[in-house]
Design a protein around this motif. Sequence first.
Motif, mmCIF file in Angstrom:
data_model
loop_
_atom_site.group_PDB
_atom_site.id
_atom_site.type_symbol
_atom_site.label_atom_id
_atom_site.label_comp_id
_atom_site.label_asym_id
_atom_site.label_seq_id
_atom_site.Cartn_x
_atom_site.Cartn_y
_atom_site.Cartn_z
ATOM 1 N N SER A 88 19.601 -4.108 20.150
ATOM 2 C CA SER A 88 18.954 -4.137 21.457
ATOM 3 C C SER A 88 17.648 -4.919 21.374
ATOM 4 N N SER A 89 17.301 -5.563 22.482
ATOM 5 C CA SER A 89 16.016 -6.267 22.548
ATOM 6 C C SER A 89 14.885 -5.300 22.862
ATOM 7 N N ASP A 90 15.209 -4.097 23.292
ATOM 8 C CA ASP A 90 14.205 -3.085 23.647
ATOM 9 C C ASP A 90 14.301 -1.929 22.657
ATOM 10 N N ALA A 150 17.008 -4.201 13.376
ATOM 11 C CA ALA A 150 15.719 -4.359 14.049
ATOM 12 C C ALA A 150 14.673 -4.941 13.100
ATOM 13 N N ALA A 153 15.332 -8.615 12.605
ATOM 14 C CA ALA A 153 14.981 -9.383 13.805
ATOM 15 C C ALA A 153 13.474 -9.425 14.047
ATOM 16 N N GLN A 155 11.632 -6.876 14.869
ATOM 17 C CA GLN A 155 11.229 -5.905 15.891
ATOM 18 C C GLN A 155 10.506 -4.711 15.289
#
Length: 209
Positions: A88-90, A150, A153, A155
């Motif tokens: 997920s981007s969030d 994550a 990436a 994040q």
Amino acid sequence: MQTETDKPCGKREARKQDRQQAILAIAQRSFLEHGYAGTSMSAIAAELGGSKATLWRYFRSKEALFEAVVDEATSAYRRQVADLLRPSSDVRATVLAFARGFLTKIVSREACQLHRLVAAEAGRSPEVGAIFARVPQRTRQLLADFFTGAMAAGQLRRGDPLAAAQVLTYLCMGLQQRILWGGPDATAAEVEAEAHNATEIFLRAYAPE
């Protein structure tokens, strides 16, 4: 196209699954009411209306039956977690959703009853503790797999994904500890507040460098 010979096999399989579910329901109730040591295969077979030999065709031992009961009680939750923890981007929203769902699960009456049972029985029946320990291990592994992606990436800061999963789950366990020690049940508002608190602490600790 289903043939005539397929139909009896389908019915037999359905009856077998129904029988297995009936065994698990009886066993779960017995384990929670009488404990692991106080539950016998003979008593379960008697309530089921069959022989121990019939019961053993489904479960080779009381240990295997207890493991199946635990798996049955947690399988739906694991599927929900696996579905939630997609890339997920969030990350914040995903971590919060996990914390909320995890908290809701572990403070439920069923989960607390099972936890008390294991705590009471593990000393004299180590196999009970070993079986139950696999439940959080599976959840943490699903969470660690999400954190691996994550971290890759950018994040989250890089680190041991499994250790990060352990940190987040431990941050969520305060309400459960209160209940296990005889405190009042958690309210929905408390679960939500605790989920937000755990999420904020975790994300500060694992903010990208």
